[in-house]
Design a protein around this motif. Structure first.
Motif, short mmCIF file in Angstrom:
data_model
loop_
_atom_site.label_atom_id
_atom_site.label_comp_id
_atom_site.label_asym_id
_atom_site.label_seq_id
_atom_site.Cartn_x
_atom_site.Cartn_y
_atom_site.Cartn_z
N VAL A 7 21.52 26.41 46.02
CA VAL A 7 21.72 27.03 44.79
C VAL A 7 23.34 26.85 44.15
O VAL A 7 23.97 26.85 45.10
CB VAL A 7 21.48 28.44 44.70
CG1 VAL A 7 21.63 29.01 43.14
CG2 VAL A 7 20.23 28.90 45.15
N VAL A 14 21.56 33.88 36.28
CA VAL A 14 20.28 33.49 36.85
C VAL A 14 20.49 32.99 38.46
O VAL A 14 19.56 33.30 39.16
CB VAL A 14 19.76 32.36 36.08
CG1 VAL A 14 18.27 31.78 36.68
CG2 VAL A 14 19.42 33.02 34.66
N GLY A 15 21.59 32.20 38.72
CA GLY A 15 21.66 31.85 39.83
C GLY A 15 21.81 32.91 41.14
O GLY A 15 21.17 32.93 42.01
N GLU A 17 20.53 36.25 40.61
CA GLU A 17 19.10 36.60 40.55
C GLU A 17 18.11 35.80 41.75
O GLU A 17 17.53 36.37 42.37
CB GLU A 17 18.73 36.73 39.10
CG GLU A 17 19.42 37.74 38.21
CD GLU A 17 19.00 39.22 38.69
OE1 GLU A 17 18.30 39.43 39.65
OE2 GLU A 17 19.66 40.33 38.17
N LEU A 18 18.41 34.49 41.33
CA LEU A 18 17.40 33.80 42.07
C LEU A 18 17.72 33.72 43.74
O LEU A 18 16.83 33.99 44.34
CB LEU A 18 17.69 32.12 41.83
CG LEU A 18 16.82 31.19 42.60
CD1 LEU A 18 15.24 31.23 42.40
CD2 LEU A 18 17.23 29.63 42.13
N GLN A 21 16.32 37.08 44.88
CA GLN A 21 14.64 36.78 44.98
C GLN A 21 14.33 35.97 46.29
O GLN A 21 13.35 36.21 47.02
CB GLN A 21 14.16 36.29 43.88
CG GLN A 21 14.27 37.46 42.78
CD GLN A 21 13.42 37.01 41.39
OE1 GLN A 21 12.33 36.40 41.56
NE2 GLN A 21 13.94 37.47 40.20
N THR A 76 22.18 26.21 38.10
CA THR A 76 22.28 26.77 36.99
C THR A 76 23.67 26.55 36.29
O THR A 76 24.00 27.45 35.48
CB THR A 76 22.02 28.24 37.10
OG1 THR A 76 23.16 28.78 37.86
CG2 THR A 76 20.58 28.68 37.89
N ARG A 182 17.24 37.23 32.44
CA ARG A 182 17.70 36.50 33.70
C ARG A 182 16.78 36.78 34.73
O ARG A 182 16.51 35.86 35.49
CB ARG A 182 19.38 36.96 33.94
CG ARG A 182 20.08 36.06 32.86
CD ARG A 182 21.55 36.52 33.23
NE ARG A 182 22.39 35.80 32.32
CZ ARG A 182 22.97 36.02 31.27
NH1 ARG A 182 22.39 37.19 30.57
NH2 ARG A 182 23.64 35.39 30.48
N GLU A 183 16.38 37.87 35.37
CA GLU A 183 15.63 38.33 36.37
C GLU A 183 14.22 37.34 36.10
O GLU A 183 13.70 37.12 37.30
CB GLU A 183 15.60 39.81 36.66
CG GLU A 183 14.92 40.15 37.92
CD GLU A 183 14.99 41.79 38.26
OE1 GLU A 183 14.17 42.08 39.07
OE2 GLU A 183 15.84 42.34 37.43
N ALA A 186 14.71 33.78 36.79
CA ALA A 186 14.46 33.56 38.36
C ALA A 186 13.10 33.56 39.11
O ALA A 186 12.59 32.83 39.87
CB ALA A 186 15.56 34.59 39.10
N THR A 187 12.50 34.69 38.61
CA THR A 187 11.04 34.87 39.18
C THR A 187 10.33 33.46 38.61
O THR A 187 9.53 32.93 39.77
CB THR A 187 10.26 35.95 38.61
OG1 THR A 187 11.12 37.20 38.85
CG2 THR A 187 9.01 36.19 38.98
N CYS A 190 11.36 30.69 40.97
CA CYS A 190 10.34 30.77 42.47
C CYS A 190 9.04 30.25 42.28
O CYS A 190 8.62 29.66 43.39
CB CYS A 190 10.75 32.32 42.96
SG CYS A 190 12.26 32.98 43.29
#
Length: 224
Positions: A7, A14-15, A17-18, A21, A76, A182-183, A186-187, A190
């Protein structure tokens, strides 16, 4: 099982959050982190960190090799460098070159609504406010596309720093606009990382309850 993920831009937004996850899914994550960045949260969740700069070919190469074979790269990156150049332009041109020498399975760029074929549908207000940044993101997309590497582009609308709604969707409508948390972005990342049907495609990412377009709202068709 998903291959390891590198990442770029993992310390915030976002980064971050990713990264959270992915680690919840027990996926190995490496982050290329600028010296001095706040990265305690990454350490807490077990992200392997490489100190360096994504615009530097040497440290980016180290990060790719450290992440491991079959790595997927998610960037990101955004913002301006001290010399006024855009990070998303310079770093993604470097990535396009360096990744060709590594075992990279997919590059996912998180850019913006308004990039690429969406440009003609930008409002004058958006062009004045964000036009230069969006153009830089488009140049970054173009560099990755021209490299011949497997890619997916995720183009979020306006980003919201509040808990996920679970209503985020991907759309290939070039006229779509809207907001998204943002979350939720990230979803969605994924979901496309391991999906072969997402390869070579560009998607807007919006909350379906906060989206607007002259066209009917239709989510992109991607099998699970």
């Amino acid at each position: 099982m998903l291959n390891p993920v590198l990442v770029l831009g993992a310390t915030r937004g976002v980064g971050l959050e990713l990264a959270q996850q992915l680690r919840l899914r027990q996926i190995p994550v490496t982050a290329l982190v600028r010296p001095g960045s706040q990265s305690d949260r990454l350490a807490d969740i077990g992200v392997h960190q490489i100190l360096g700069d994504a615009t530097d070919p040497e440290t980016l190469g180290v990060a790719l090799r450290s992440a491991g074979a079959g790595v997927r790269v998610v960037s990101t990156l955004s913002g301006r460098l001290p010399d006024g150049e855009w990070v998303e332009d310079i770093a993604h041109r470097v990535l396009a070159r360096i990744a060709q020498k590594a075992d990279v399975k997919r590059i996912v760029l998180v850019t913006s609504i308004g990039c690429g074929e969406m440009a003609p549908y930008r409002s004058e207000r958006a062009i004045v406010a964000f036009g230069a940044a969006v153009d830089a993101k488009t140049r970054g997309e173009n560099a990755i596309r021209a490299s011949g590497l497997p890619y997916t582009f995720i183009r979020p609308g306006g980003l919201i720093s509040e808990p996920a709604t679970g209503r985020g969707i991907l759309s290939e409508d070039p006229q779509i606009h809207g907001m998204i948390h943002r979350e939720d972005v990230a979803t969605l990342i994924c979901e496309v990382l391991s999906n072969p049907e997402a390869e070579g495609r560009a998607f807007a990412a919006v909350d379906q309850d906060q989206a607007r377009s002259d066209n009917a709202l239709v989510a992109a068709c991607l099998s699970a």
